[in-house]
Write a protein that holds these residues in place. Structure first.
Motif, PDB file in Angstrom:
ATOM      1  N   SER A  63       0.860  -1.179   0.000  1.00 46.95           N
ATOM      2  CA  SER A  63       0.000   0.000   0.000  1.00 46.95           C
ATOM      3  C   SER A  63       0.893   1.225   0.000  1.00 46.95           C
ATOM      4  N   MET A  64       0.435   2.277  -0.686  1.00 47.59           N
ATOM      5  CA  MET A  64       1.229   3.488  -0.760  1.00 47.59           C
ATOM      6  C   MET A  64       0.314   4.698  -0.709  1.00 47.59           C
ATOM      7  N   LYS A  65       0.880   5.825  -0.353  1.00 46.13           N
ATOM      8  CA  LYS A  65       0.110   7.058  -0.248  1.00 46.13           C
ATOM      9  C   LYS A  65       0.352   7.923  -1.485  1.00 46.13           C
ATOM     10  N   PHE A  66      -0.741   8.267  -2.168  1.00 46.05           N
ATOM     11  CA  PHE A  66      -0.709   9.173  -3.319  1.00 46.05           C
ATOM     12  C   PHE A  66       0.237   8.695  -4.415  1.00 46.05           C
ATOM     13  N   GLY A  67       0.413   7.369  -4.523  1.00 52.20           N
ATOM     14  CA  GLY A  67       1.237   6.810  -5.579  1.00 52.20           C
ATOM     15  C   GLY A  67       2.730   7.041  -5.403  1.00 52.20           C
ATOM     16  N   LYS A  68       3.183   7.398  -4.208  1.00 54.65           N
ATOM     17  CA  LYS A  68       4.608   7.640  -3.959  1.00 54.65           C
ATOM     18  C   LYS A  68       5.289   6.328  -3.594  1.00 54.65           C
ATOM     19  N   LEU A  69       6.358   6.007  -4.338  1.00 51.94           N
ATOM     20  CA  LEU A  69       7.034   4.722  -4.140  1.00 51.94           C
ATOM     21  C   LEU A  69       7.730   4.636  -2.785  1.00 51.94           C
ATOM     22  N   ASP A  70       8.171   5.785  -2.239  1.00 50.40           N
ATOM     23  CA  ASP A  70       8.867   5.742  -0.956  1.00 50.40           C
ATOM     24  C   ASP A  70       7.927   5.453   0.213  1.00 50.40           C
ATOM     25  N   ASN A  76      -0.041  -7.196   3.831  1.00 47.50           N
ATOM     26  CA  ASN A  76      -0.579  -8.509   4.210  1.00 47.50           C
ATOM     27  C   ASN A  76      -1.713  -8.955   3.272  1.00 47.50           C
ATOM     28  N   PHE A  77      -1.468  -8.830   1.965  1.00 48.41           N
ATOM     29  CA  PHE A  77      -2.395  -9.289   0.919  1.00 48.41           C
ATOM     30  C   PHE A  77      -3.754  -8.573   0.970  1.00 48.41           C
ATOM     31  N   ALA A  78      -3.781  -7.360   1.476  1.00 49.53           N
ATOM     32  CA  ALA A  78      -5.053  -6.620   1.577  1.00 49.53           C
ATOM     33  C   ALA A  78      -5.613  -6.307   0.196  1.00 49.53           C
ATOM     34  N   ASN A  79      -4.742  -6.083  -0.775  1.00 50.79           N
ATOM     35  CA  ASN A  79      -5.217  -5.765  -2.128  1.00 50.79           C
ATOM     36  C   ASN A  79      -5.937  -6.945  -2.750  1.00 50.79           C
ATOM     37  N   PHE A  80      -5.431  -8.160  -2.502  1.00 52.98           N
ATOM     38  CA  PHE A  80      -6.063  -9.348  -3.064  1.00 52.98           C
ATOM     39  C   PHE A  80      -7.410  -9.625  -2.400  1.00 52.98           C
ATOM     40  N   LYS A  81      -7.540  -9.261  -1.128  1.00 52.11           N
ATOM     41  CA  LYS A  81      -8.810  -9.467  -0.418  1.00 52.11           C
ATOM     42  C   LYS A  81      -9.909  -8.581  -0.999  1.00 52.11           C
ATOM     43  N   MET A  82      -9.512  -7.463  -1.621  1.00 48.30           N
ATOM     44  CA  MET A  82     -10.506  -6.564  -2.220  1.00 48.30           C
ATOM     45  C   MET A  82     -11.181  -7.180  -3.438  1.00 48.30           C
ATOM     46  N   LEU A  83     -10.518  -8.186  -4.062  1.00 46.10           N
ATOM     47  CA  LEU A  83     -11.113  -8.827  -5.233  1.00 46.10           C
ATOM     48  C   LEU A  83     -12.389  -9.588  -4.892  1.00 46.10           C
ATOM     49  N   ILE A  84     -12.452 -10.081  -3.648  1.00 52.55           N
ATOM     50  CA  ILE A  84     -13.608 -10.880  -3.243  1.00 52.55           C
ATOM     51  C   ILE A  84     -14.826  -9.970  -3.121  1.00 52.55           C
ATOM     52  N   GLY A  85     -15.837 -10.279  -3.865  1.00 57.66           N
ATOM     53  CA  GLY A  85     -17.074  -9.511  -3.803  1.00 57.66           C
ATOM     54  C   GLY A  85     -17.015  -8.160  -4.482  1.00 57.66           C
ATOM     55  N   ASP A  86     -16.063  -7.968  -5.383  1.00 57.18           N
ATOM     56  CA  ASP A  86     -15.970  -6.694  -6.100  1.00 57.18           C
ATOM     57  C   ASP A  86     -16.975  -6.712  -7.257  1.00 57.18           C
ATOM     58  N   THR A  87     -18.138  -6.166  -7.009  1.00 56.03           N
ATOM     59  CA  THR A  87     -19.189  -6.163  -8.026  1.00 56.03           C
ATOM     60  C   THR A  87     -18.844  -5.260  -9.206  1.00 56.03           C
ATOM     61  N   LYS A  88     -18.075  -4.204  -8.951  1.00 56.15           N
ATOM     62  CA  LYS A  88     -17.669  -3.307 -10.041  1.00 56.15           C
ATOM     63  C   LYS A  88     -16.795  -4.045 -11.055  1.00 56.15           C
ATOM     64  N   LEU A  89     -15.924  -4.905 -10.559  1.00 58.34           N
ATOM     65  CA  LEU A  89     -15.054  -5.654 -11.451  1.00 58.34           C
ATOM     66  C   LEU A  89     -15.866  -6.597 -12.330  1.00 58.34           C
ATOM     67  N   LEU A  90     -16.832  -7.284 -11.745  1.00 63.06           N
ATOM     68  CA  LEU A  90     -17.681  -8.183 -12.530  1.00 63.06           C
ATOM     69  C   LEU A  90     -18.455  -7.409 -13.597  1.00 63.06           C
ATOM     70  N   SER A  91     -18.969  -6.234 -13.218  1.00 64.88           N
ATOM     71  CA  SER A  91     -19.684  -5.398 -14.184  1.00 64.88           C
ATOM     72  C   SER A  91     -18.752  -4.925 -15.290  1.00 64.88           C
ATOM     73  N   ALA A  92     -17.505  -4.561 -14.926  1.00 61.81           N
ATOM     74  CA  ALA A  92     -16.541  -4.090 -15.917  1.00 61.81           C
ATOM     75  C   ALA A  92     -16.158  -5.207 -16.892  1.00 61.81           C
ATOM     76  N   ILE A  93     -16.002  -6.438 -16.387  1.00 64.47           N
ATOM     77  CA  ILE A  93     -15.673  -7.571 -17.257  1.00 64.47           C
ATOM     78  C   ILE A  93     -16.816  -7.840 -18.239  1.00 64.47           C
ATOM     79  N   LYS A  94     -18.048  -7.776 -17.748  1.00 66.56           N
ATOM     80  CA  LYS A  94     -19.210  -8.003 -18.606  1.00 66.56           C
ATOM     81  C   LYS A  94     -19.283  -6.969 -19.730  1.00 66.56           C
ATOM     82  N   VAL A  95     -19.139  -5.689 -19.369  1.00 67.00           N
ATOM     83  CA  VAL A  95     -19.205  -4.624 -20.373  1.00 67.00           C
ATOM     84  C   VAL A  95     -18.049  -4.745 -21.360  1.00 67.00           C
ATOM     85  N   THR A  96     -16.867  -5.080 -20.857  1.00 63.99           N
ATOM     86  CA  THR A  96     -15.696  -5.197 -21.730  1.00 63.99           C
ATOM     87  C   THR A  96     -15.869  -6.319 -22.748  1.00 63.99           C
TER      88      THR A  96
END
Length: 319
Positions: A63-70, A76-96
């Motif tokens: 995780s980073m603040k405002f896209g700053k690499l430093d 602890n895999f928090a980004n991957f946990k966001m995939l679960i139940g992401d309805t926006k992603l499912l909608s985006a895949i369907k439209v794509t």
């Protein structure tokens, strides 16, 4: 014993023979320009492609603040946990996937128009140029034009005498998706038309003459001579069109601007995967999750592409 001595003598003679020494190449000044020419694109790839790829791999687990690499820290895999139940992603895949299908419709249109133009029609080059113009036009400009067509006070409602908000229809949100679909179909066929017209010229006329002698009609000649003759171009256009469809971005952002509550049109009917990645990473500053979405899109692109390439190689081996 005599045989053993003969073998030993041959082995000694072989070992005594020295291999020819390789001549050392003298350094030439012309090689410097060659190395510079090779290094420029290599450096460009490392800076603009390889380095961002490495950073995106690291950002998936951080995780980073405002896209700053430093400010990048393990999360602890928090980004991957966001995939679960992401309805926006499912909608985006369907439209794509729906918008990616527009590329295949445009390919069929390109094939039909090119087949018509290949019949020695007068003004073929003029027609090819006219059909190619939409392809070279800016996608943003084309989307703005079609946005005016689908506007509440636009041309479409004026022709049919309706009063429908095609781009913001709360009762039927899918009209926005089909508006983007129409925009892609109008612009995409130009490239395929030019490619097919060139491919038709490469087919030997003797094949058509032989087919006529055997009593083949126009459909038989098209099916058994023309289509196999342009199969390589068709494969390339299918693969390129599929990639372009999955990367749909400009038309979606123009026709479905993001609202204050992060919706691309009603019920995210204009949200594509690329649009979602941009909005997540750039606007919302969630670069880690945006990196995961980018790699997910890469996987979606690679798997069908590998399948298509394998099918093509098998077909070539059978022929």
């Amino acid at each position: 014993m005599e045989e053993k001595t003969a073998v030993l003598q041959t082995e000694q003679s072989r070992s005594s023979v020295k291999p020819p020494e390789k001549k050392k190449r003298k350094f030439r000044k012309s090689w410097i320009m060659c190395w510079i020419g090779v290094a420029i694109p290599l450096i460009g790839f490392v800076v603009f492609n390889a380095y961002p790829i490495v950073v995106s791999l690291q950002a998936m687990f951080s995780s980073m603040k405002f896209g700053k690499l430093d400010t990048m820290k393990w999360n602890n895999f928090a980004n991957f946990k966001m995939l679960i139940g992401d309805t926006k992603l499912l909608s985006a895949i369907k439209v794509t996937l729906i918008l990616a299908a527009a590329q295949f419709f445009s390919l069929g249109i390109a094939l039909m128009i090119a087949a018509f133009l290949s019949q020695n029609v007068k003004g073929t080059r003029i027609f090819q140029t006219l059909y190619f113009v939409p392809y070279i036009c800016s996608t943003v400009a084309v989307s703005i034009m079609w946005g005016n067509v689908f506007d509440l006070n636009g041309v479409l409602n004026a022709i049919f005498g309706t009063h429908i908000q095609w781009l913001n229809n709360l009762e039927n949100p899918s009209t926005l998706t089909w508006a983007i679909f129409t925009t892609i179909i109008w612009q995409a066929p130009g490239y395929g038309i030019v490619m097919y017209c060139s491919a038709f010229k490469a087919i030997s006329p003797s094949l058509y003459e032989a087919a006529e002698l055997d009593g083949a009609n126009a459909w038989h000649k098209f099916r058994y001579i023309t289509l196999p003759g342009v199969s390589s171009i068709t494969f390339f256009l299918i693969l390129a069109g599929f990639m372009a469809g999955l990367l749909t971005f400009d038309a979606a952002t123009v026709l479905a601007p993001m609202t204050w509550d992060n919706f691309a049109g009603p019920e995210d009917a204009g949200l594509t995967i690329m649009y979602y990645i941009y909005n997540t990473g750039v606007k919302n500053g969630e670069m880690g999750y945006a990196s995961i979405l980018s790699w997910l899109l890469f996987i979606i692109m690679v798997i069908p592409s590998v399948f298509l390439v394998k099918k093509r190689l098998v077909a070539m081996e059978d022929n």
